[in-house]
Design an enzyme around this catalytic site. Structure first.
Site, mmCIF file in Angstrom:
data_model
loop_
_atom_site.group_PDB
_atom_site.id
_atom_site.type_symbol
_atom_site.label_atom_id
_atom_site.label_comp_id
_atom_site.label_asym_id
_atom_site.label_seq_id
_atom_site.Cartn_x
_atom_site.Cartn_y
_atom_site.Cartn_z
ATOM 1 N N HIS A 107 -68.181 -15.359 37.118
ATOM 2 C CA HIS A 107 -68.606 -16.039 38.617
ATOM 3 C C HIS A 107 -69.146 -17.357 37.953
ATOM 4 O O HIS A 107 -69.178 -18.423 38.540
ATOM 5 C CB HIS A 107 -69.370 -15.135 39.041
ATOM 6 C CG HIS A 107 -69.946 -15.916 40.269
ATOM 7 N ND1 HIS A 107 -71.262 -16.301 40.452
ATOM 8 C CD2 HIS A 107 -69.317 -16.244 41.646
ATOM 9 C CE1 HIS A 107 -71.489 -16.925 41.533
ATOM 10 N NE2 HIS A 107 -70.503 -16.710 42.218
ATOM 11 N N CYS A 149 -54.874 -42.293 7.107
ATOM 12 C CA CYS A 149 -55.968 -41.491 7.578
ATOM 13 C C CYS A 149 -57.209 -41.999 7.197
ATOM 14 O O CYS A 149 -57.645 -42.063 5.616
ATOM 15 C CB CYS A 149 -56.276 -39.874 7.309
ATOM 16 S SG CYS A 149 -54.546 -39.291 7.518
#
Length: 793
Positions: free
Chosen positions: A415, A746
Site C-alpha cells: 500500500h 568507452c
C-alpha cells in the site's frame, strides 16, 4: 433468475455499472480466459440495484446527502465526523427478505449446499477504472463461512462505501457520492493460508518498463503483501522470453516474510497473523516453475485487456493449484508518456541511518513524524516524512501531507508503495527498523536516487536536480551507448535516448553482489577452515553446489540489463579485476599472486586460459551461456579485456568454446578491448578473430604515454587529446573500418571535450559509450560534431 445477484460466468467487462470494476474483471476473465487455462475461483456478485434498494428501503438517501453536504471539501476538516455519521446511518440499515434470499440462494448454489469459506470483497461502480484507482478504498473480508456471517460481511462492505478514505477519494476524483453504488463479490476462498499469495504487475511498477512482469509473493493469504505487512519475495519475468518459449524468470530476491496470515480457529476472528518458521523465511514461497507459470498467465491477461495490469494471485496449499483472484488496470505508468526526466544526485554523503527498497527516484529532506495509527494524524504537518511500521488505506488523507514515506515492512507492491507513486512522492519500504532508528522531529534526508536501495541519511544533505529533456535531442548517426555497472539502474535508463550498452562491467556485479572469489567456490571443499570459509558457507547456504551461487547471481544481474535494453546490443566485458582487487574478494587471497605492478600483470585475457583462474573463467562463461541460451537474451555480446597478443586471443576463444561459448554459434559475437598499443598495431590480425573493437581510452592513453594513471605526481600529463594518443585512435578506427568490424569507444573524454567528440566522429567511429550522468552532454557533442562534419567551413 435472481434480481440481485449475478454468477461470475454471466458477467463481462461491460457490466461495470452494475457490478463494479473488480467483479466485472473477474467475470470477464472467467468467460474469456478460461480457455487459455487461467483459473479464477468461482463466485457471484451482488448488484448495484441491490445496494440502491438497501438505501431506499432504509430511508438513507436524504440523511446521507445531508451529512455529505456538510463536508468541508476545501480542507476536509470535518471528514472524520461526517464519515462516522454516514457509517452509523448505514449500520442501522437492514436487508429486506428478497435481498437476503437472493444473496443466500447464490451462496448455497456456489457451495453446492455446503457452508463454504468465501472471500467477500467490495466492488464500487466507479473504482478500478484506468483513470480512477486508489489502493484499498473499500473493505474486504476473508474466510467468511456461514449464511449469517455472509450477510454481515456484505453489510460491512456496504458500510465501507463511506470510509473516510473513500469519501475523500470521490471528492478528489470528482465523483458524486450518491452516483456511486457498491457491488459485493463473493468468491470461493483459495487455501493460500497453507500456500502462498501475492501481487503481480505486468509492467515494472518503479519505472514503467514494459518488458518485465514483476511478481511479489509471501506465505499465507495475500492480504499481508497488499497491505505491506511483510517483506515479500520478488521475481522478474521477461515477456519476450515467454513469447520465445525461453526461461522467463530472469531475476529473484528472497524477502524476510516474517509473518503469514492464516485461518483462525472457530470462535476467533476469521483470519490471524502468525510468525513464519525459520524454514519458511529462508525458502522462496514460489518455485521457479510456478513463477514461470504465473508470469505466463499475467502476460495473457495483459494481452487480453491490451493494457498493463495489477494482478492478485493465490496458490492453494491443498491442491498446489494457482489462481487469479483479482485483476485491475495499472494506473501509475499506464497513462504516462513523458520526454522529460528529473535526475537527482547527492552531493557528498552523510551518515546512513536505515536502508530499504527504493520506491521512486528522488531525494528530499524533512522532519520525521512517526505514525502508529490514525490517532496520530494530528501530528502530521505539511512537508513531514511519515515513518511507520506499515501504512493503512485509512491514512490516505494524512499521507497527502508527506513529502516521503518510510516503512519497516512491505515491498514494491505494498500500500505504501502504491500510494507514494500515485501521490508523486518517493518512499523507502522494508527497512526493518525505521521506527526504532528514527525519532519524532528528527531532520533526515531520504534518497531513492542511488539505485535499487533507498537510504535515509542523518540531517539535511545537499543534492542536485537536473531536468533532462529528451525531446530536444536529435538522432545521431554515431550511436550513443551506456557504460553501466549497476544493473538496478537499467530499467530506468532504458528510457533515455540510447542504442544499448557499450560496456557492462561484470566486475562490479562480482564485487558488490557475489563478493566471493570464483576460485574459492570452485575449490570450496579444499578451503582451510577459517573465517573466509565460514563467510562463504553462510552466504551460499541455499546452494549445495557452491559454483551455482556464482553462475545464478551473475546471470540474473546481467539478464536484468540485457532485458532492459533488448533487442539493442549489450556488450558485457568479462571480469577485469587486477590481482590486488581479486584478492579483496572473500577467499581471494589464497588464489591470487602478489604483484609489484598489478596494472600490467596478471589481468584480463591472460587469466582466462591460465590454470590459476581457468575454472573461475568457466563460471563466467556458464553464466553468459545461461543469459544467452536459457533466457534467450541473444542481444548480449561478450568482450575480452587486456588481450596482449593475437595468440592470446585465440587461446581465450578456444577456452570459451570448451565452456560452451563458441563465437558464431547462436549468433554469439565476441569483441576485444582496444586498449594496448599491440591492439592498434596488429588491429588487422585481431579483426580476423574478433567481431569488433571497443576502445578503452584510459588504458590506451596510459600505455601510449607511459603514465601510471593512479600516480598523482604525473597525473597532469594524462591526456586523451595528446597527439600520440589520437594517432593511435585514428589508426585503430581506420583499420577496424577497413576490416568491416564495428568499433566504439568507452570513456569520459567525448562528453567533457567537444573537440574530442568531433575528432572521433570525423574518423567514423560507430559508437561512443558514456556514463549515465554524461550521456546527454555526450549526445549534444556528437550532434554538433556531425553537423560540423556535414557542413565544413
Amino acid at each position: 433468475m435472481s434480481k440481485f445477484t449475478i454468477p461470475y460466468q454471466n458477467i463481462r467487462n461491460k457490466d461495470i455499472a452494475e457490478v463494479g470494476g473488480k467483479n466485472a474483471s473477474l467475470g470477464e476473465m472467467i468467460s474469456e480466459l478460461y480457455a487459455l487455462g487461467i483459473r479464477i475461483p468461482d463466485g457471484f456478485a451482488t448488484t448495484a440495484a441491490a445496494f440502491r434498494i438497501f438505501l431506499e428501503e432504509n430511508h438513507l438517501l436524504e440523511p446521507l446527502k445531508q451529512q455529505l453536504n456538510q463536508l468541508r471539501t476545501h480542507d476536509m476538516g470535518n471528514l472524520t465526523e461526517v464519515g462516522k455519521n454516514c457509517r452509523d446511518l448505514m449500520a442501522k440499515g437492514t436487508f429486506n427478505e428478497a435481498l437476503k434470499q437472493d444473496f443466500l440462494a447464490a451462496y448455497r448454489i456456489l457451495g453446492q449446499g455446503e457452508a463454504i469459506s468465501v472471500a467477500v470483497r467490495s466492488s464500487a461502480t466507479a473504482e478500478d477504472l484506468p483513470t480512477a484507482s486508489f489502493a484499498g478504498q473499500h473493505d474486504s473480508f476473508l474466510n467468511i463461512q456461514g449464511e449469517k456471517e455472509l450477510l454481515t460481511a456484505i453489510h460491512h462492505c456496504y458500510i465501507s462505501l463511506f470510509n473516510d478514505r473513500a469519501i475523500k477519494y470521490r471528492v478528489d476524483n470528482g465523483f458524486d457520492h450518491m452516483d456511486v453504488a457498491l457491488s459485493v463479490g463473493v468468491q470461493k476462498m483459495v487455501r493460500s493460508d497453507i500456500g502462498s499469495a501475492g501481487v503481480a504487475f505486468t509492467i515494472d511498477p518503479e519505472t514503467g518498463f514494459e518488458n518485465a512482469i514483476y511478481i511479489t509473493s509471501a506465505w499465507g493469504l495475500g492480504e499481508n503483501v497488499v497491505q505491506g505487512a511483510v517483506n515479500p519475495d520478488e521475481f522478474y519475468a521477461f515477456k519476450p522470453a515467454i513469447e520465445k518459449g525461453k526461461k522467463a524468470l530472469i531475476f529473484k530476491k528472497m524477502g524476510a516474510k516474517e509473518h503469514k496470515m492464516v485461518y483462525a480457529k472457530e470462535g476467533e476472528r476469521p483470519v490471524k497473523n502468525i510468525r513464519t518458521s525459520v524454514l519458511e523465511r529462508q525458502s522462496y514461497s514460489l518455485d521457479p516453475e510456478e513463477v514461470e507459470f504465473l508470469a505466463d498467465w499475467c502476460y495473457k491477461i495483459e494481452k487480453h485487456y491490451a493494457m498493463p495490469m495489477d494482478v492478485e494471485w493465490a496458490k492453494d496449499g491443498l491442491s498446489g493449484e494457482m489462481f487469479i483472484v483479482q485483476a485491475r488496470p495499472e494506473t501509475v505508468h499506464g497513462e504516462k508518456e513523458g520526454v522529460k526526466v528529473k535526475e537527482y544526485s547527492i552531493r557528498g554523503k552523510g551518515k546512513a541511518l536505515v536502508k530499504g527498497k527504493a520506491v521512486g527516484n528522488a531525494i528530499t529532506s524533512g522532519r520525521v513524524c512517526i505514525v502508529k495509527s490514525l490517532a496520530d494524524a494530528h501530528k502530521v504537518q505539511m512537508g513531514d516524512i511519515i515513518v511507520a511500521d506499515i501504512t493503512n488505506p485509512d491514512w490516505n488523507a494524512m499521507l497527502k501531507k508527506a513529502v516521503s514515506i518510510v516503512t519497516n515492512k512491505g515491498g514494491r507492491t505494498s500500500h505504501a508503495s502504491i500510494v507514494a507513486r500515485e501521490l508523486g512522492i518517493h518512499a523507502i519500504v522494508g527497512t526493518g527498523n525505521a521506527t526504532e532508528k528514527l525519532q519524532d522531529g528528527q531532520l533526515i534526508t531520504v534518497s531513492c536516487a542511488e539505485g535499487d536501495e533507498g537510504i535515509v541519511y542523518e540531517g539535511k544533505l545537499n543534492w542536485e536536480v537536473k531536468e533532462l529533456d529528451f525531446q530536444a535531442l536529435a538522432p545521431t548517426k554515431t550511436q550513443p551507448m551506456f557504460i553501466l555497472a549497476d544493473p538496478f539502474r537499467a530499467f530506468r535508463l532504458s528510457f533515455y535516448p540510447n542504442e544499448g550498452v557499450g560496456l557492462l562491467r561484470m566486475e562490479f556485479i562480482i564485487s558488490n553482489t557475489i563478493r566471493i572469489h570464483p576460485m574459492a567456490l570452485v575449490k570450496y571443499d579444499e578451503l582451510p577452515e577459517n573465517n573466509d570459509k565460514k563467510a562463504i558457507t553462510a552466504i551460499t547456504q541455499h546452494y549445495s553446489d557452491k559454483k551455482q551461487y556464482f553462475t545464478e547471481k551473475l546471470s540474473e544481474h546481467i539478464a536484468m540489463v540485457a532485458a532492459a535494453f533488448y533487442p539493442k546490443d549489450v556488450i558485457v566485458r568479462m571480469s577485469d579485476f587486477k590481482t590486488n582487487e581479486y584478492a579483496q574478494l572473500i577467499g581471494g587471497r589464497g588464489f591470487e599472486p602478489q604483484e609489484e605492478n598489478p596494472m600490467l600483470g596478471f589481468r584480463g585475457a591472460s587469466r582466462y586460459y591460465h590454470e590459476l583462474y581457468r575454472e573461475g573463467f568457466g563460471l563466467e562463461c556458464e553464466a553468459m551461456k545461461i543469459v544467452r541460451d536459457d533466457f534467450g537474451l541473444d542481444n548480449v555480446k561478450l568482450m575480452i579485456p587486456f588481450c596482449r597478443t593475437v595468440e592470446e586471443g585465440r587461446k581465450v576463444l578456444e577456452t570459451m568454446k570448451t565452456y560452451g561459448l563458441e563465437r558464431g554459434k547462436n549468433g554469439l559475437e565476441v569483441y576485444v578491448m582496444a586498449e594496448l598499443p599491440s591492439n592498434v598495431i596488429l588491429a588487422e590480425e585481431f579483426a580476423a578473430i574478433f567481431d569488433g573493437f571497443s576502445i578503452g581510452s584510459n588504458d590506451l592513453t596510459q600505455l601510449t604515454l607511459g603514465i601510471d594513471r593512479d600516480s598523482e605526481i604525473v597525473s597532469d600529463l594524462f591526456d586523451e587529446n595528446n597527439g600520440a594518443v589520437k594517432s593511435m585512435l585514428a589508426q585503430v578506427i581506420r583499420k577496424a573500418k577497413k576490416a568491416n568490424r564495428k568499433i566504439g569507444l568507452c570513456g569520459q573524454a567525448p562528453s567533457d571535450y567537444p573537440e574530442f567528440a568531433q575528432f572521433l566522429v570525423e574518423e567514423g567511429i560507430d559508437s561512443i559509450s558514456f556514463n549515465p550522468d554524461a550521456l546527454l552532454r555526450g549526445i549534444e557533442n556528437i550532434s554538433k560534431a556531425e553537423k560540423i562534419n556535414q557542413n565544413p567551413k
